[in-house]
Design a protein around this motif. Structure first.
Motif, mmCIF file in Angstrom:
data_model
loop_
_atom_site.group_PDB
_atom_site.id
_atom_site.type_symbol
_atom_site.label_atom_id
_atom_site.label_comp_id
_atom_site.label_asym_id
_atom_site.label_seq_id
_atom_site.Cartn_x
_atom_site.Cartn_y
_atom_site.Cartn_z
ATOM 1 N N VAL A 1 17.818 29.033 6.956
ATOM 2 C CA VAL A 1 19.052 29.795 7.350
ATOM 3 C C VAL A 1 19.163 31.203 7.207
ATOM 4 C CG1 VAL A 1 21.577 29.227 7.605
ATOM 5 C CG2 VAL A 1 20.061 27.262 7.248
ATOM 6 N N LEU B 1 26.911 23.914 4.248
ATOM 7 C CA LEU B 1 25.793 22.903 4.419
ATOM 8 C C LEU B 1 25.913 21.532 3.248
ATOM 9 C CD1 LEU B 1 23.548 21.462 6.030
ATOM 10 C CD2 LEU B 1 22.023 23.058 4.597
ATOM 11 N N ILE C 1 27.136 29.778 2.946
ATOM 12 C CA ILE C 1 26.550 29.073 3.991
ATOM 13 C C ILE C 1 25.850 27.662 3.315
ATOM 14 C CG2 ILE C 1 24.318 29.122 5.270
ATOM 15 C CD1 ILE C 1 24.731 32.031 5.939
ATOM 16 N N LEU D 1 27.741 25.423 9.592
ATOM 17 C CA LEU D 1 27.059 26.033 8.748
ATOM 18 C C LEU D 1 27.760 27.660 8.575
ATOM 19 C CD1 LEU D 1 23.543 25.602 9.641
ATOM 20 C CD2 LEU D 1 24.736 24.660 7.793
#
Length: 189
Positions: free
Chosen positions: A137, A50, A46, A181
């Motif tokens: 997140v 990003l 993740i 993402l």
């Protein structure tokens, strides 16, 4: 009767020099240092996704995108943190060991850091005048919590589970999707 352990206060210069020599990263809050925990595959994917999408949108701009090994200094809290990913577009933010003017900070939540990310870091990061967006997140579901500073200076909270995220940093408009993402991430929640 037992005595509590004495807390050692470490100065900023000693902390910064120690970080250069250490194999382990430490965050610094008001003279105290805290070792950073490692991260698993979902967390790394993740954060990497990003970073990739932000970095691919910023070549040729004054913006810099940093991932996990660059510190953010929060002077109002006498703190240095290692965000998972952050973006700064301030041409004057030139320190080589840390940055002071991020416009976007993202933390990928994990069980060992979630409480700190939601409370301590949220409070500290919001004191940065440059910060426009703080993302939390999830790594066990497609869920992004966004804290966004409005033009009036208020903070708004929203939860995004699908669709696009747009950011404006230093006049640069950035767009990525929640799917970006979570690309190649196996959710185990």
């Amino acid at each position: 009767m037992t005595q509590p352990a004495a807390l050692l206060h470490i100065g900023l210069d000693d902390y910064l020099q120690g970080e250069l020599a250490s194999d382990i990263r430490h965050e610094y809050v008001a003279g105290q240092v805290f070792a950073m925990a490692g991260a698993g595959e979902a967390h790394n994917r993740i954060a990497g996704n990003l970073f990739f999408h932000l970095r691919s949108a910023t070549p040729g701009t004054p913006c810099g995108v940093f991932i996990s090994d660059m510190k953010v200094r929060v002077a109002a809290h006498e703190a240095f943190y290692y965000p998972d990913v952050f973006l700064t577009c301030d041409a004057h933010d030139r320190e080589s060991l840390y940055k002071t003017s991020p416009c976007l900070i993202a933390e990928v939540l994990s069980p060992s850091t979630e409480i700190i990310d939601r409370r301590e870091k949220l409070i500290a990061y919001r004191t940065l005048p440059s910060l426009r967006d703080y993302l939390l997140v999830a790594q066990d579901s497609r869920r992004v919590e966004r804290f966004r500073r409005t033009e009036a200076g208020d903070w708004r909270h929203e939860i995004i589970e699908d669709g696009d995220l747009t950011f404006n940093c230093g006049g640069l408009e950035l767009r990525l999707s929640v799917a970006d993402l979570y690309e190649d991430v196996v959710l185990e929640g």
